[in-house]
Design a protein around this motif. Structure first.
Motif, PDB file in Angstrom:
ATOM      1  N   GLU A   1      15.267   7.060   1.773  1.00 17.72           N
ATOM      2  CA  GLU A   1      14.910   8.079   0.125  1.00 17.72           C
ATOM      3  C   GLU A   1      13.577   8.959   1.074  1.00 17.72           C
ATOM      4  O   GLU A   1      13.543  10.154   0.016  1.00 17.72           O
ATOM      5  CB  GLU A   1      13.243   7.286   0.019  1.00 17.72           C
TER       6      GLU A   1
ATOM      7  N   ASP B   1       4.339   6.015  -4.820  1.00 20.69           N
ATOM      8  CA  ASP B   1       3.225   7.397  -3.953  1.00 20.69           C
ATOM      9  C   ASP B   1       3.966   8.450  -3.971  1.00 20.69           C
ATOM     10  O   ASP B   1       3.059   9.368  -3.630  1.00 20.69           O
ATOM     11  CB  ASP B   1       2.741   5.892  -2.795  1.00 20.69           C
ATOM     12  N   MET B   2       5.101   8.118  -2.722  1.00 18.78           N
ATOM     13  CA  MET B   2       5.382   9.349  -2.422  1.00 18.78           C
ATOM     14  C   MET B   2       6.257  10.341  -3.023  1.00 18.78           C
ATOM     15  O   MET B   2       5.644  11.163  -2.734  1.00 18.78           O
ATOM     16  CB  MET B   2       6.825   8.718  -1.559  1.00 18.78           C
TER      17      MET B   2
ATOM     18  N   TYR C   1       0.629  -6.679   0.257  1.00 17.07           N
ATOM     19  CA  TYR C   1       1.907  -6.600   0.245  1.00 17.07           C
ATOM     20  C   TYR C   1       2.629  -7.078   1.186  1.00 17.07           C
ATOM     21  O   TYR C   1       4.470  -6.941   0.979  1.00 17.07           O
ATOM     22  CB  TYR C   1       2.612  -4.637  -0.341  1.00 17.07           C
TER      23      TYR C   1
ATOM     24  N   LEU D   1      12.278   3.295   3.096  1.00 18.86           N
ATOM     25  CA  LEU D   1      11.845   4.356   3.004  1.00 18.86           C
ATOM     26  C   LEU D   1      12.289   5.745   3.688  1.00 18.86           C
ATOM     27  O   LEU D   1      12.543   6.492   3.110  1.00 18.86           O
ATOM     28  CB  LEU D   1      10.066   4.503   3.636  1.00 18.86           C
TER      29      LEU D   1
ATOM     30  N   GLY E   1       0.652  10.583  -0.988  1.00 20.36           N
ATOM     31  CA  GLY E   1       2.059   9.330  -0.586  1.00 20.36           C
ATOM     32  C   GLY E   1       2.850   9.192   0.221  1.00 20.36           C
ATOM     33  O   GLY E   1       2.665   8.331   0.501  1.00 20.36           O
ATOM     34  N   LEU E   2       1.831   9.949   1.238  1.00 20.84           N
ATOM     35  CA  LEU E   2       2.284   9.945   2.272  1.00 20.84           C
ATOM     36  C   LEU E   2       1.960   8.722   3.402  1.00 20.84           C
ATOM     37  O   LEU E   2       2.646   8.619   4.336  1.00 20.84           O
ATOM     38  CB  LEU E   2       2.854  11.018   3.669  1.00 20.84           C
TER      39      LEU E   2
ATOM     40  N   SER F   1       0.519   5.441   3.285  1.00 25.52           N
ATOM     41  CA  SER F   1       1.259   4.019   3.284  1.00 25.52           C
ATOM     42  C   SER F   1       2.440   4.466   4.679  1.00 25.52           C
ATOM     43  O   SER F   1       2.637   3.109   5.638  1.00 25.52           O
ATOM     44  CB  SER F   1       1.377   3.735   2.526  1.00 25.52           C
TER      45      SER F   1
ATOM     46  N   LYS G   1       6.145   0.476  -4.679  1.00 22.82           N
ATOM     47  CA  LYS G   1       4.894   0.837  -5.167  1.00 22.82           C
ATOM     48  C   LYS G   1       4.984   2.376  -4.526  1.00 22.82           C
ATOM     49  O   LYS G   1       4.459   2.834  -4.750  1.00 22.82           O
ATOM     50  CB  LYS G   1       4.068   0.090  -4.568  1.00 22.82           C
ATOM     51  N   LEU G   2       6.026   1.556  -3.246  1.00 33.46           N
ATOM     52  CA  LEU G   2       5.954   3.196  -1.670  1.00 33.46           C
ATOM     53  C   LEU G   2       6.668   4.358  -2.565  1.00 33.46           C
ATOM     54  O   LEU G   2       5.461   5.242  -2.105  1.00 33.46           O
ATOM     55  CB  LEU G   2       6.118   2.379  -0.780  1.00 33.46           C
ATOM     56  N   ARG G   3       7.784   4.129  -2.854  1.00 33.17           N
ATOM     57  CA  ARG G   3       8.484   5.062  -3.721  1.00 33.17           C
ATOM     58  C   ARG G   3       7.118   5.544  -4.465  1.00 33.17           C
ATOM     59  O   ARG G   3       7.564   6.895  -4.276  1.00 33.17           O
ATOM     60  CB  ARG G   3       9.533   4.149  -4.039  1.00 33.17           C
TER      61      ARG G   3
ATOM     62  N   ILE H   1      14.232  13.283  -0.427  1.00 33.72           N
ATOM     63  CA  ILE H   1      13.639  13.313  -1.066  1.00 33.72           C
ATOM     64  C   ILE H   1      13.185  14.952  -0.746  1.00 33.72           C
ATOM     65  O   ILE H   1      13.155  16.455  -1.770  1.00 33.72           O
ATOM     66  CB  ILE H   1      11.958  13.230  -1.256  1.00 33.72           C
TER      67      ILE H   1
END
Lengths: 119, 119
Positions: free
Chosen positions: B104, A16-17, B70, B101, B20-21, B23, A12-14, B108
């Motif tokens: 990741e 969103d990012m 979650y 995260l 998106g960031l 969270s 989910k968080l991936r 990105i």
DNA sequence: AACTATACCTCGAAGTCCGATGTATGGAGG
DNA sequence: CCTCCATACATCGGACTTCGAGGTATAGTT
């Protein structure tokens, strides 16, 4: 240890990012490559991001629809190999907006680095 | 030149990139600061991002609800100054997920740099 | 004849952010 | 004393997004 729950949360968080970047990435690809159709845009995104930043097909068409609504891209039909292809290209407005977004992405990256203490 | 249309488009795309960031940022703040209540999380985000990466109040409570679903954060009530305060803190799962995260986000950022030709 | 890749598109489900709105307390300034 | 502001919590509807699944179709390969 947490197995399932961890996978779900990461997924989910991936997502969103990544997803907030899609519009920006599509504009960037169109600036680099000129005119492309939807399928080709996806292939280019795969190529440039090693398959990491690629929306699903359904999502991509929604994104293109949205970018068109905001007049950042327009499209035209062309016959290629006897079949019609829907091509997208950046508008002048799209080019201006993209230029500003690039600066802001830079700023966001700086803030993230500062927060994570990555430097 | 494009005035209105440009503002609208920029507003939308900025929002997408930031949202998106959120969270991730909330998890990061909780890791740094320990236990905080909602209002304080927002203040800390303002502080660390110069007001650039701050969700609205309504959005923040939705985000916290989602993170709780979650099991990345949990919450407890505490009396502070005679009034109840709802505090949030990272769970062990949240800590693990955040660690992944971070990696990741780094990847990105590299892809973005490569695409923009920023290097 | 079956399959894969190419190419387009729609739909529903689930979820997100925001702005507006509502409740309530404590402190500062007039 | 009273009004305003910051603090602090929360919900709701609206607009929008992504995704997965499904549908249509052609061309080339096995």
């Amino acid at each position: 240890m947490f197995g399932d729950a961890k996978d779900k949360a990461l997924k989910k968080l991936r997502k969103d990012m990544r997803s907030g970047l899609y519009s920006f990435l599509v504009l960037t690809i169109l600036e680099r490559e000129g005119e492309l159709h939807g399928y080709a845009i996806r292939k280019k995104l795969e190529e440039f991001s090693d398959g990491r930043l690629v929306p699903s097909e359904g999502a991509l068409y929604d994104i293109l629809k949205s970018l068109k609504k905001y007049k950042l891209v327009d499209n035209f039909w062309a016959e290629v190999g006897g079949r019609p292809r829907k091509y997208y290209r950046l508008t002048e407005l799209g080019r201006e907006v993209l230029a500003e977004l690039k600066g802001e992405i830079g700023e966001i990256m700086l803030i993230l680095k500062r927060m994570e203490g990555l430097e």
